[in-house]
Scaffold this motif. Structure first.
Motif, short mmCIF file in Angstrom:
data_model
loop_
_atom_site.label_atom_id
_atom_site.label_comp_id
_atom_site.label_asym_id
_atom_site.label_seq_id
_atom_site.Cartn_x
_atom_site.Cartn_y
_atom_site.Cartn_z
N LEU A 230 37.96 -38.59 -58.21
CA LEU A 230 37.12 -39.26 -59.21
C LEU A 230 37.72 -39.08 -60.60
O LEU A 230 37.86 -40.04 -61.37
CB LEU A 230 35.70 -38.69 -59.19
N GLN A 231 38.08 -37.85 -60.94
CA GLN A 231 38.62 -37.59 -62.27
C GLN A 231 39.99 -38.22 -62.46
O GLN A 231 40.33 -38.70 -63.56
CB GLN A 231 38.68 -36.08 -62.52
N LYS A 232 40.77 -38.25 -61.41
CA LYS A 232 42.09 -38.91 -61.48
C LYS A 232 41.91 -40.40 -61.77
O LYS A 232 42.65 -40.99 -62.58
CB LYS A 232 42.83 -38.71 -60.15
N TYR A 233 40.93 -41.00 -61.11
CA TYR A 233 40.63 -42.42 -61.35
C TYR A 233 40.12 -42.64 -62.77
O TYR A 233 40.56 -43.56 -63.47
CB TYR A 233 39.60 -42.89 -60.32
N LEU A 234 39.21 -41.78 -63.22
CA LEU A 234 38.62 -41.93 -64.56
C LEU A 234 39.67 -41.76 -65.66
O LEU A 234 39.64 -42.47 -66.67
CB LEU A 234 37.49 -40.93 -64.74
N LEU A 235 40.60 -40.84 -65.46
CA LEU A 235 41.65 -40.63 -66.47
C LEU A 235 42.61 -41.81 -66.56
O LEU A 235 43.25 -42.02 -67.60
CB LEU A 235 42.45 -39.36 -66.12
N SER A 236 42.67 -42.60 -65.50
CA SER A 236 43.58 -43.77 -65.50
C SER A 236 42.98 -44.97 -66.23
O SER A 236 43.69 -45.93 -66.53
CB SER A 236 43.90 -44.17 -64.05
N ARG A 237 41.69 -44.91 -66.50
CA ARG A 237 41.01 -46.05 -67.13
C ARG A 237 41.22 -46.06 -68.65
O ARG A 237 41.30 -45.01 -69.28
CB ARG A 237 39.52 -46.02 -66.80
N ILE A 238 41.27 -47.26 -69.21
CA ILE A 238 41.47 -47.40 -70.66
C ILE A 238 40.22 -47.92 -71.35
O ILE A 238 40.23 -48.18 -72.55
CB ILE A 238 42.65 -48.37 -70.94
N ASP A 239 39.15 -48.07 -70.59
CA ASP A 239 37.90 -48.61 -71.15
C ASP A 239 37.06 -47.48 -71.74
O ASP A 239 37.37 -46.30 -71.61
CB ASP A 239 37.10 -49.30 -70.03
N GLN A 240 35.96 -47.86 -72.36
CA GLN A 240 35.00 -46.91 -72.90
C GLN A 240 33.64 -47.05 -72.20
O GLN A 240 32.60 -46.69 -72.76
CB GLN A 240 34.82 -47.14 -74.41
N ILE A 241 33.67 -47.57 -70.98
CA ILE A 241 32.44 -47.83 -70.23
C ILE A 241 31.97 -46.55 -69.54
O ILE A 241 32.77 -45.78 -69.02
CB ILE A 241 32.67 -48.93 -69.16
N ASP A 242 30.64 -46.35 -69.53
CA ASP A 242 30.07 -45.14 -68.93
C ASP A 242 29.85 -45.28 -67.42
O ASP A 242 29.59 -44.29 -66.74
CB ASP A 242 28.74 -44.79 -69.62
N TYR A 243 29.95 -46.49 -66.89
CA TYR A 243 29.72 -46.68 -65.45
C TYR A 243 30.82 -45.99 -64.65
O TYR A 243 32.00 -45.99 -65.05
CB TYR A 243 29.67 -48.16 -65.11
N LEU A 244 30.43 -45.44 -63.50
CA LEU A 244 31.37 -44.66 -62.69
C LEU A 244 32.45 -45.53 -62.06
O LEU A 244 33.64 -45.21 -62.13
CB LEU A 244 30.60 -43.90 -61.60
N PHE A 245 32.05 -46.63 -61.43
CA PHE A 245 33.01 -47.54 -60.81
C PHE A 245 32.89 -48.91 -61.48
O PHE A 245 31.81 -49.51 -61.48
CB PHE A 245 32.75 -47.66 -59.31
N ILE A 246 34.00 -49.40 -62.02
CA ILE A 246 33.96 -50.64 -62.78
C ILE A 246 35.04 -51.62 -62.31
O ILE A 246 35.96 -51.25 -61.58
CB ILE A 246 34.13 -50.40 -64.30
N SER A 247 34.90 -52.86 -62.76
CA SER A 247 35.89 -53.89 -62.46
C SER A 247 37.19 -53.58 -63.20
O SER A 247 37.21 -52.83 -64.17
CB SER A 247 35.36 -55.27 -62.87
N PRO A 251 35.57 -58.87 -69.09
CA PRO A 251 34.78 -57.77 -69.66
C PRO A 251 34.40 -56.79 -68.58
O PRO A 251 33.88 -57.18 -67.53
CB PRO A 251 33.55 -58.49 -70.22
N TYR A 252 34.68 -55.52 -68.79
CA TYR A 252 34.43 -54.51 -67.76
C TYR A 252 32.93 -54.41 -67.45
O TYR A 252 32.09 -54.47 -68.34
CB TYR A 252 34.93 -53.15 -68.21
#
Length: 331
Positions: A230-247, A251-252
């Motif tokens: 989960l944290q590996k996935y979250l660190l790879s994201r460049i968005d500022q969205i609070d949702y756990l799993f996103i597109s 727009p995310y």
């Protein structure tokens, strides 16, 4: 129709219309205020001609009432779809619907539909007609003696440990692996995962709160392995969205149910293993029971209302029975 019942209908319709404009209004205060005003008036309803139907209006009152009671939008949407189909097939006064009418209608639904779908239709109609009876719109409930079809008690076999490892290796993206590990570790229903936020997670305790059926909250736990991915996935994201799993594209937005289901199915298709989110939930329950977890604990983790639902996993798994026999039988 008595005046009290008529007043209740008017209150429901007024509140429902206001909620469409201002959804955050306090419905309890609003309902009380309208009732106070209506106490000073006598209302009269329009009479229906013999050739017309009052079923659409009854559906409207029913859904509005359930909305005020706090039913989820998903449940209300499903109710509306099923009841609208029923209304299209019965252009009559609701009080004239008989048990035979219901049975004939349900018989037409059997063709080409899974037993689970058929059960959903029956459950919806039972809820609707029970409400009509309780509200005295009808004097006899035509759904009272309608029974659910017999269900196949055999669950699909849970994933084997080697299949789990094969599926892990088949994940091509960080998001795929994170979703797979999260569903497997928590046993959550897919609709409980939709809309989860990063801020909902207690990373130190490896737990989070989810809202399950009936809008009941429960605590779910996850493993260190799930945390890592989960944290590996979250660190790879460049968005500022609070949702756990996103597109993945702007727009995310949070992943919908169908998107999560497709993600899991796609992973399985790569290695020719049929897998879907609910199978991961089955596997979660079976692994816990095989490892000696108490039935009531698994029931709590799954969010089951009744222990009978959880008991199915224990009854049908011969490995559990065999292991318990070897553990407790005197040689």
């Amino acid at each position: 129709m008595n005046s009290q019942k008529l007043n209740n209908e008017v209150v429901i319709r007024i509140v429902d219309q206001i909620l469409k404009i201002e959804p955050l209004v306090n419905t309890v205060i609003l309902k009380d205020a309208i009732e106070v005003v209506l106490n000073d008036y006598e209302l009269a309803s329009k009479k229906y001609e013999v050739t017309t139907t009052d079923i659409p209006d009854m559906i409207y009152y029913f859904l509005a009432t359930k909305k005020l009671e706090g039913l989820s939008m998903k449940t209300l949407k499903n109710y509306k779809y099923i009841l609208d189909l029923f209304a299209q097939s019965h252009y009559r006064i609701i009080s004239s619907i008989t048990e035979i009418d219901i049975k004939m209608y349900l018989a037409t639904l059997m063709d080409g539909k899974a037993s689970s779908t058929y059960e959903t239709y029956i459950a919806c109609l039972k809820t609707f007609f029970s409400w009509l009876y309780d509200q005295e719109y009808i004097h006899k409930n035509p759904m009272k003696n309608i029974k659910y079809p017999k269900r196949d008690k055999n669950l699909r076999n849970p994933l084997k440990l080697e299949e789990i490892e094969v599926l892990r290796d088949a994940c091509l993206t960080l998001r795929e692996r994170a979703i797979f590990e999260f569903l497997l570790a928590t046993g959550c229903r897919v609709d409980e995962v939709v809309g989860l936020k990063i801020s909902d997670i207690d990373w130190s305790r490896l737990q989070l709160k989810v809202v399950g059926k009936g809008r009941k909250e429960r605590i779910c736990y996850f493993t260190d392995k799930a945390k890592y991915h989960l944290q590996k996935y979250l660190l790879s994201r460049i968005d500022q969205i609070d949702y756990l799993f996103i597109s993945t594209r702007k727009p995310y937005s949070y992943l919908k149910i169908r998107a999560i289901e497709k993600e899991i199915t796609t992973i399985g298709e790569r290695v020719n293993i049929k897998v879907f989110p609910h199978l991961l939930r089955h596997t979660f329950a079976t692994v816990l029971l095989q490892s000696g977890a108490k039935l009531e604990v698994v029931q709590e983790l799954l969010g089951h209302e009744s222990p009978k639902t959880t008991q199915v996993y224990a009854k049908l798994n011969t490995n559990i029975i065999h292991n318990q026999y070897k553990l407790h039988m005197i040689a």
